[in-house]
Design an enzyme around this catalytic site. Structure first.
Site, short mmCIF file in Angstrom:
data_model
loop_
_atom_site.label_atom_id
_atom_site.label_comp_id
_atom_site.label_asym_id
_atom_site.label_seq_id
_atom_site.Cartn_x
_atom_site.Cartn_y
_atom_site.Cartn_z
CB SER A 54 -5.52 52.45 -49.76
OG SER A 54 -4.96 51.61 -50.74
N GLY A 82 -4.90 47.91 -51.48
CA GLY A 82 -3.46 47.72 -51.65
C GLY A 82 -2.84 48.62 -52.70
CG HIS A 140 -10.51 40.01 -49.23
ND1 HIS A 140 -9.74 40.31 -50.33
CD2 HIS A 140 -10.25 40.99 -48.32
CE1 HIS A 140 -9.05 41.41 -50.09
NE2 HIS A 140 -9.33 41.84 -48.88
CG ASN A 150 -7.15 40.58 -44.42
OD1 ASN A 150 -6.61 39.50 -44.15
ND2 ASN A 150 -7.74 40.81 -45.58
CD1 TRP A 151 -2.20 41.50 -39.74
CD2 TRP A 151 -1.55 39.76 -38.48
NE1 TRP A 151 -1.96 41.97 -38.48
CE2 TRP A 151 -1.56 40.92 -37.68
CE3 TRP A 151 -1.18 38.54 -37.89
CZ2 TRP A 151 -1.21 40.90 -36.32
CZ3 TRP A 151 -0.83 38.52 -36.55
CH2 TRP A 151 -0.85 39.69 -35.77
CE LYS A 152 -5.20 42.13 -47.75
NZ LYS A 152 -5.34 42.90 -48.95
CD GLU A 175 -11.91 45.20 -47.89
OE1 GLU A 175 -11.12 45.74 -47.12
OE2 GLU A 175 -11.70 44.09 -48.40
CD GLU A 198 -6.28 40.55 -51.43
OE1 GLU A 198 -6.18 39.79 -50.44
OE2 GLU A 198 -5.92 41.74 -51.41
N GLY A 229 -5.56 46.18 -44.31
CA GLY A 229 -4.58 45.19 -44.75
C GLY A 229 -3.17 45.66 -44.44
N GLY A 230 -2.54 46.28 -45.43
CA GLY A 230 -1.13 46.69 -45.33
C GLY A 230 -0.75 47.38 -44.02
P1 PGA Z 1 -5.27 47.35 -47.77
O1 PGA Z 1 -6.13 46.00 -47.77
O2 PGA Z 1 -5.56 48.06 -46.49
O3 PGA Z 1 -3.84 46.88 -47.87
O4 PGA Z 1 -5.70 48.13 -48.96
C1 PGA Z 1 -7.44 45.99 -47.30
C2 PGA Z 1 -8.06 44.64 -47.51
O5 PGA Z 1 -7.73 43.98 -48.50
O6 PGA Z 1 -8.87 44.18 -46.70
#
Ligand code: PGA
Length: 246
Positions: free
Chosen positions: A207, A171, A93, A8-10, A165, A95, A228-229
């Site tokens: 994470s 994050g 998600h 997930n490159w956001k 999640e 976010e 994500g990250g």
């Molecule tokens: P993260 O993000 O790996 O940076 O914690 C995961 C996500 O939001 O899907």
């Protein structure tokens, strides 16, 4: 079943950066035995779609409209995503639930729209730190699942991915204890079975790093990971995908 790894490159990459990273993903994941999915932002989808043509990677989107193609300023339809070769769509998600105040009703509409185009929804569920502290994690997750499948009976869905999640682990670098992850997976699995969801893969996200990936895929028994990250660097993502066999 193949393990699923979703990057997930956001909103982290400019289109040129996304194209460059997509090219190195194609090279790195040539002949992969896993389902490796990349979700760039909408702006980069068309270019990444071209780069992924005849590769071993699948394309995902980070969101989709609950509406069919039409006069909806700023929206992107599931139909158009499908025509670009998108296979998976992340829905709900945390976010988006938090920053964009997405409701269960909207999320439910998005699942319906995406499924109508035969795209696979990746529904994200997860509790925040306060809810966990108050012992409400299980009821929050069940509530989110119930809300998401309100507008269409779960049993009518061909294929669904659910990502657990925990918001406090996204994050933050805070590791979700594999015991907690195992318990939450069982709760989600039980709910899906009772709802009649046929083919459901359950992923963990929050994470994920090379050193903790195996614990979620191994003992905790997840079908894959949402990253994500660590997906913004081809080497760290590759190490996570390869970690599962250790
Ligand atoms: P993260 O993000 O790996 O940076 O914690 C995961 C996500 O939001 O899907």
């Amino acid at each position: 079943m193949k393990k699923i790894f979703i990057a997930n490159w956001k909103m982290q990459l400019a289109p040129t950066e996304a194209e460059k990273l997509a090219q190195s993903f194609v090279h790195t994941f040539k002949d992969t035995k896993n389902e490796v999915v990349v979700c760039p932002d909408f702006l980069s989808l068309a270019a990444v779609s071209k780069i992924f043509k005849s590769s071993d990677l699948s394309l995902g989107a980070q969101d989709a409209s609950a509406f069919e193609r039409g006069a909806y300023t700023g929206e992107v339809s599931a139909f158009d995503l499908s025509s670009l070769g998108v296979k998976y769509v992340i829905i709900g998600h945390s976010e988006r639930r938090t920053c964009m105040e997405e409701s269960d009703k909207l999320i439910s509409g998005k699942i319906k729209a995406v499924s109508a185009e035969k795209l696979i929804p990746v529904l994200c569920v997860g509790e925040n730190a306060t809810e966990r502290k108050q012992g409400k994690a299980a009821s929050v997750i069940r509530g989110q699942l119930k809300g998401a499948f309100k507008s269409l009976p779960a049993k009518n869905l061909r294929s669904v991915v659910i990502a657990y999640e925990p918001i406090w682990a996204i994050g933050t670098g805070v590791n979700c204890d594999p015991l907690i992850a195992t318990r939450m997976k069982t709760i989600i699995k039980d709910w899906c079975e009772r709802a009649g969801l046929k083919k459901t893969a359950i992923l963990y996200g929050g994470s994920v790093k090379t050193d903790n990936a195996t614990s979620f895929l191994g003992k905790a028994g997840y079908d894959g990971l949402l990253i994500g990250g660590a997906s913004l660097y081809v080497d760290s993502f590759k190490n996570i995908v390869n970690a599962k066999s250790k």
